[in-house]
Design a protein around this motif. Structure first.
Motif, PDB file in Angstrom:
ATOM      1  N   SER A 120       0.844  -1.227  -0.039  1.00 55.16           N
ATOM      2  CA  SER A 120       0.041   0.096  -0.078  1.00 55.16           C
ATOM      3  C   SER A 120       0.876   1.314   0.125  1.00 55.16           C
ATOM      4  O   SER A 120       0.348   2.354  -0.245  1.00 55.16           O
ATOM      5  CB  SER A 120      -0.890   0.113   1.085  1.00 55.16           C
ATOM      6  N   HIS A 121       2.133   1.079   0.148  1.00 55.29           N
ATOM      7  CA  HIS A 121       2.822   2.325   0.420  1.00 55.29           C
ATOM      8  C   HIS A 121       3.723   2.495  -1.050  1.00 55.29           C
ATOM      9  O   HIS A 121       4.688   3.543  -0.973  1.00 55.29           O
ATOM     10  CB  HIS A 121       3.826   2.341   1.540  1.00 55.29           C
ATOM     11  N   THR A 122       3.382   1.868  -1.948  1.00 53.62           N
ATOM     12  CA  THR A 122       4.065   2.004  -3.264  1.00 53.62           C
ATOM     13  C   THR A 122       3.958   3.467  -3.717  1.00 53.62           C
ATOM     14  O   THR A 122       4.730   4.074  -4.299  1.00 53.62           O
ATOM     15  CB  THR A 122       3.127   1.186  -4.280  1.00 53.62           C
ATOM     16  N   CYS A 360       8.334  -1.880  11.971  1.00 52.03           N
ATOM     17  CA  CYS A 360       7.011  -1.258  11.494  1.00 52.03           C
ATOM     18  C   CYS A 360       5.877  -2.436  11.277  1.00 52.03           C
ATOM     19  O   CYS A 360       4.657  -2.108  11.361  1.00 52.03           O
ATOM     20  CB  CYS A 360       7.371  -0.587  10.095  1.00 52.03           C
ATOM     21  N   ILE A 361       6.607  -3.893  10.780  1.00 53.08           N
ATOM     22  CA  ILE A 361       5.441  -4.605  10.548  1.00 53.08           C
ATOM     23  C   ILE A 361       5.507  -5.551  11.630  1.00 53.08           C
ATOM     24  O   ILE A 361       4.753  -6.769  11.591  1.00 53.08           O
ATOM     25  CB  ILE A 361       5.797  -5.096   9.238  1.00 53.08           C
ATOM     26  N   GLY A 362       5.956  -5.273  12.946  1.00 51.07           N
ATOM     27  CA  GLY A 362       6.018  -6.247  14.135  1.00 51.07           C
ATOM     28  C   GLY A 362       6.913  -7.366  14.109  1.00 51.07           C
ATOM     29  O   GLY A 362       6.926  -8.447  14.578  1.00 51.07           O
ATOM     30  N   ASN A 378       4.474   5.020   9.302  1.00 47.70           N
ATOM     31  CA  ASN A 378       3.290   5.540   9.012  1.00 47.70           C
ATOM     32  C   ASN A 378       2.065   5.126   9.571  1.00 47.70           C
ATOM     33  O   ASN A 378       0.991   5.392   9.391  1.00 47.70           O
ATOM     34  CB  ASN A 378       3.277   5.370   7.398  1.00 47.70           C
ATOM     35  N   ARG A 379       1.902   3.914  10.295  1.00 49.95           N
ATOM     36  CA  ARG A 379       0.979   3.312  11.074  1.00 49.95           C
ATOM     37  C   ARG A 379       0.913   2.937  12.468  1.00 49.95           C
ATOM     38  O   ARG A 379       2.121   2.569  12.869  1.00 49.95           O
ATOM     39  CB  ARG A 379       0.677   2.091  10.322  1.00 49.95           C
ATOM     40  N   ASN A 380       0.113   3.396  13.237  1.00 49.93           N
ATOM     41  CA  ASN A 380       0.128   3.005  14.561  1.00 49.93           C
ATOM     42  C   ASN A 380      -1.010   2.397  15.216  1.00 49.93           C
ATOM     43  O   ASN A 380      -1.626   2.715  16.180  1.00 49.93           O
ATOM     44  CB  ASN A 380       0.538   4.463  15.335  1.00 49.93           C
ATOM     45  N   SER A 533      -4.052  -2.308   4.968  1.00 49.98           N
ATOM     46  CA  SER A 533      -2.951  -2.808   3.866  1.00 49.98           C
ATOM     47  C   SER A 533      -3.539  -3.336   2.646  1.00 49.98           C
ATOM     48  O   SER A 533      -4.772  -3.720   2.604  1.00 49.98           O
ATOM     49  CB  SER A 533      -1.852  -3.648   4.768  1.00 49.98           C
ATOM     50  N   SER A 534      -2.560  -3.645   1.847  1.00 50.84           N
ATOM     51  CA  SER A 534      -2.991  -4.346   0.500  1.00 50.84           C
ATOM     52  C   SER A 534      -2.961  -5.773   0.558  1.00 50.84           C
ATOM     53  O   SER A 534      -3.210  -6.435  -0.340  1.00 50.84           O
ATOM     54  CB  SER A 534      -1.774  -3.826  -0.494  1.00 50.84           C
ATOM     55  N   ARG A 535      -2.711  -6.402   1.824  1.00 54.36           N
ATOM     56  CA  ARG A 535      -2.710  -7.764   1.631  1.00 54.36           C
ATOM     57  C   ARG A 535      -3.767  -8.442   1.111  1.00 54.36           C
ATOM     58  O   ARG A 535      -4.872  -8.490   1.506  1.00 54.36           O
ATOM     59  CB  ARG A 535      -2.355  -8.371   2.990  1.00 54.36           C
ATOM     60  N   GLU A 536      -3.593  -9.430   0.098  1.00 52.95           N
ATOM     61  CA  GLU A 536      -4.976 -10.006  -0.460  1.00 52.95           C
ATOM     62  C   GLU A 536      -5.023 -11.247   0.420  1.00 52.95           C
ATOM     63  O   GLU A 536      -5.853 -11.927  -0.166  1.00 52.95           O
ATOM     64  CB  GLU A 536      -4.621 -10.343  -1.920  1.00 52.95           C
TER      65      GLU A 536
HETATM   66  C1  MIC Z   1       2.051  -2.677   5.763  1.00 54.60           C
HETATM   67  O1  MIC Z   1       2.607  -2.005   5.937  1.00 54.60           O
HETATM   68  O2  MIC Z   1       1.059  -3.174   6.446  1.00 54.60           O
HETATM   69  C2  MIC Z   1       2.537  -3.930   4.853  1.00 54.60           C
HETATM   70  C3  MIC Z   1       3.106  -5.085   5.555  1.00 54.60           C
HETATM   71  O3  MIC Z   1       3.620  -3.267   4.090  1.00 54.60           O
HETATM   72  C4  MIC Z   1       1.365  -4.183   3.849  1.00 54.60           C
HETATM   73  C5  MIC Z   1       1.579  -5.400   2.835  1.00 54.60           C
HETATM   74  C6  MIC Z   1       1.432  -6.370   3.725  1.00 54.60           C
HETATM   75  O4  MIC Z   1       0.506  -6.664   4.347  1.00 54.60           O
HETATM   76  O5  MIC Z   1       2.183  -7.279   2.897  1.00 54.60           O
HETATM   77  C7  MIC Z   1       0.891  -3.134   3.006  1.00 54.60           C
HETATM   78  O6  MIC Z   1       0.740  -2.037   3.513  1.00 54.60           O
HETATM   79  O7  MIC Z   1       0.233  -3.310   1.795  1.00 54.60           O
END
Ligand code: MIC
Ligand code: SF4
Length: 641
Positions: A120-122, A360-362, A378-380, A533-536
């Protein structure tokens, strides 16, 4: 009438549709990027499309998320990603080379190009005037296969910047100001386009901080013009030949305008637990801080970390505070190592981490129970740090460094004289950690570890959809709620049967078993279902568990697209009060589903309550065909070849 910058790039890449807001358009994609947590699935999907080589100008696979190797799983995924990249014409950025968005900006991004990334941060690429969009892995796989990317034409918002920032006010404060004004939903269906005299006050890495965190507005993307700053940045990366000037026409029109006078901003923070809970550091006051984490794709550039090093130089981290620093890329880390700034950080007591997403991603560095962590990320969202009751504040790197020294939240203006940091004339540009694809792809064997399971694929949409409501939820359910991340679950991203056991695990741990026992069913949600997030995997794992449709009041953009891609119907209530009339456990039936999708409404029979109610699907003809085929992969296999 002239065009704005977003319209210029869109019209250059438009394959179908017209640029009227809300209409479905198709864009040619020049470049793609993936990261390891979404990449394994994206490449399994690409492989299943049976295309011998990517059709993009450039595709890069990064390893930056799942780098804690506490078992074989992540290392196996890295090996799989390396070999599959080599076979299909994809560049592979090795673990240790840096965070995808930072490295892509440094080494591959080009003004005027389109970039689709499975993260999602592309939109970080918007810092050098790319049209850079985040999407689900399957959409990225389709783009690698040469298919256009479909989206609804966003509205274009002009953020006019004027003036100059005061000393110690950072780029992070600019995007925090936008978040303060617009909220985390304020950018949905929009492109944020920056313009005005104030643009010249921001270097490329600073612009990238702003476009990166535009994701937290829910925006489709954010973009800056390409100017002299951009040229110098590209030149310093040895890539000036890819620079072109690019800006909106003088008479360009926008759907709306926001004015920000940079000289009025002051250091700010996003308070727990949302990136839009913004206030000034002065207002929040000197609260005790237990941990400071500096890094992530938002704030780990060379200039960010040089300023941090200069603040730390000759000082020590406060005795009650831990400081961890993860540089954004190997280029940044090597520059800091060679010019001595790294020594200043180490000497001050900073714990230096890998050049990855990390905390950032735990993936490590979870704060202690009930503690306060100040992060340049960027996320909290609650629990994302790995500690459910931690209080996470998001700030710029200057505030974070000052806080690490004093042990309490500190306005960097209290440090005294401002420290100017210039961009170097030349960065160290060594791309040896980026492996080019094989020249003899037929000889490359794709190596799969035991944790990499075949991709589950759905069958065609049946005549009748029936089953019970397995879970009823309220508003703002995030993809973290649906498919949690963290060091324990992330290593299962290539193993859908295993990861599906964690669907809704923080809300209802019995959900997966119940879904499988009952042969699937329905989920009911409120507004903004699937934000974040974008996670599919938040669509793919529910598909594996047999979920047929999500019935909600509204959906978040990327998640809705992901549901369609995996053959799950995203349905919205015609009459929202029907949400109250249905309950978990109710048996639902949708008859003649394929035929009825031709109209815009479907009728659902609630067998338990002996009632009917109506839902809308809002699908385009193309999306209906995708759902009828059982998802995008089947659709591509049957209709495109
Ligand atoms: C995130 O910042 O939440 C991630 C991990 O980069 C996700 C992607 C993911 O879940 O793999 C994102 O922002 O898309
Ligand atoms: Fe990685 Fe964090 Fe950036 Fe996501 S937001 S790509 S986890 S650094």
């Amino acid at each position: 009438m002239g065009k704005n910058l977003a319209q210029k790039i869109i019209s250059n890449h438009l394959v179908a549709g017209t640029m009227s807001v809300g209409e479905e358009i198709a864009l040619k994609i020049d470049q793609t990027l993936t990261q390891d947590a979404t990449g394994t699935m994206a490449y399994l999907q690409f492989e299943a499309m049976g295309i011998p080589k990517v059709k993009t100008e450039l595709s890069v696979s990064y390893v930056d998320h799942n780098t804690l190797q506490s078992g074989f799983e992540n290392a196996d995924d890295h090996r799989f990603l390396r070999t599959i990249a080599s076979k299909y014409g994809i560049y592979f950025s090795r673990p240790g080379n840096g965070i995808c968005h930072q490295v892509h900006l440094e080494r591959f991004g080009q003004p005027g190009k389109t970039l689709l990334g499975s993260d999602s941060h592309t939109p970080t690429g918007g810092g050098i005037a790319m049209l850079a969009i985040g999407a689900g892995g399957l959409d990225v796989a389709a783009a690698m296969a040469g298919m256009p990317f479909y989206l609804n034409m966003p509205a274009v918002v002009n953020i006019r910047l004027s003036g100059k920032r005061q000393p110690w006010v950072s780029a992070k404060d600019v995007i925090l100001e936008v978040l303060r004004r617009l909220s985390v939903k304020g950018g949905v269906g929009k492109i944020m386009e920056y313009s005005g005299d104030g643009v010249a006050d921001l270097s490329v890495p600073e612009r990238a901080t702003i476009t990166n965190m535009g994701a937290e507005l829910g925006a489709t993307t954010s973009i800056f013009p390409s100017d002299e700053h951009t040229r110098l940045f590209m030149k310093s990366q040895g890539r000036e030949k890819y620079w072109i000037p690019l800006e909106a026409d003088a008479d360009a029109e926008y759907d709306s305008v926001i004015d920000i006078d940079l000289s009025t901003l002051e250091p700010m923070a996003a308070k727990p637990h949302s990136p839009d809970a913004v206030d000034t550091i002065r207002n929040i006051g000197p609260i005790k801080v237990d941990q400071v984490a500096i890094g992530s794709c938002t704030n780990a550039s060379y200039t960010d970390l040089m300023r941090v090093a200069a603040i730390l130089k000759g000082k020590k981290v406060h005795s009650g505070t831990d400081l961890v620093i993860s540089p954004g890329s190997r280029q940044v880390l090597e520059m800091l190592a060679r010019n001595g700034a790294l020594a200043d950080m180490v000497s001050a007591g900073a714990r230096i981490l890998e050049t990855t997403c990390g905390p950032c991603i735990g993936m490590g560095q979870a704060p202690s129970s009930g503690s306060v962590s100040v992060r340049t990320f960027n996320r909290n969202f609650k629990g994302r740090s790995g500690t459910a009751d931690a209080e996470v504040y998001l700030t710029g790197p200057e505030t974070a460094a000052a806080t690490a020294i004093f042990g309490v939240l500190t306005d960097p203006r209290d440090l005294g004289g401002f420290i100017e940091i210039e961009l170097p004339e030349n960065f160290i540009t060594d791309d040896e950690m980026i492996i080019a694809p094989s020249k003899e792809p037929e000889t490359v064997e794709v190596l799969r570890g035991p944790n990499i399971k075949p991709l589950p694929v759905r069958k065609e949409l049946p005549e009748t959809l029936s089953g019970s409501i397995l879970l009823k939820l309220g508003d703002n359910i995030t993809t973290d709620d649906i498919m949690p991340a963290g060091a324990k679950i992330l290593p299962l991203r290539s193993n859908i049967p295993a990861i599906s056991k964690f669907v809704f695990s923080n809300i209802d741990p019995s959900f997966p078993e119940r879904a499988l026992q009952r042969g699937g069913g329905f989920i009911v949600g409120g507004h903004n279902y699937g934000q974040g997030s974008s996670r599919e995997h938040a669509a793919l794992a529910p598909m594996y568990l047999g979920i047929k449709a999500i019935i909600a009041k509204s959906f978040a953009r990327i998640h809705r697209a992901n549901l369609i891609n995996f053959g799950i119907l995203p349905l919205t209530f015609v009459d929202e009060t029907d949400w109250e009339q249905i309950d978990s456990g109710d048996e639902l039936v949708i008859k003649n589903a394929p035929l009825n999708l031709a109209g815009d409404k479907l009728v659902i029979e609630n067998v338990t309550k002996n009632k009917m109610f109506q839902v809308k699907h809002g699908l385009s003809k193309r999306q209906i065909d995708i759902v009828l085929s059982g998802g995008l992969l089947n659709y591509i296999r049957t209709s495109v070849k």
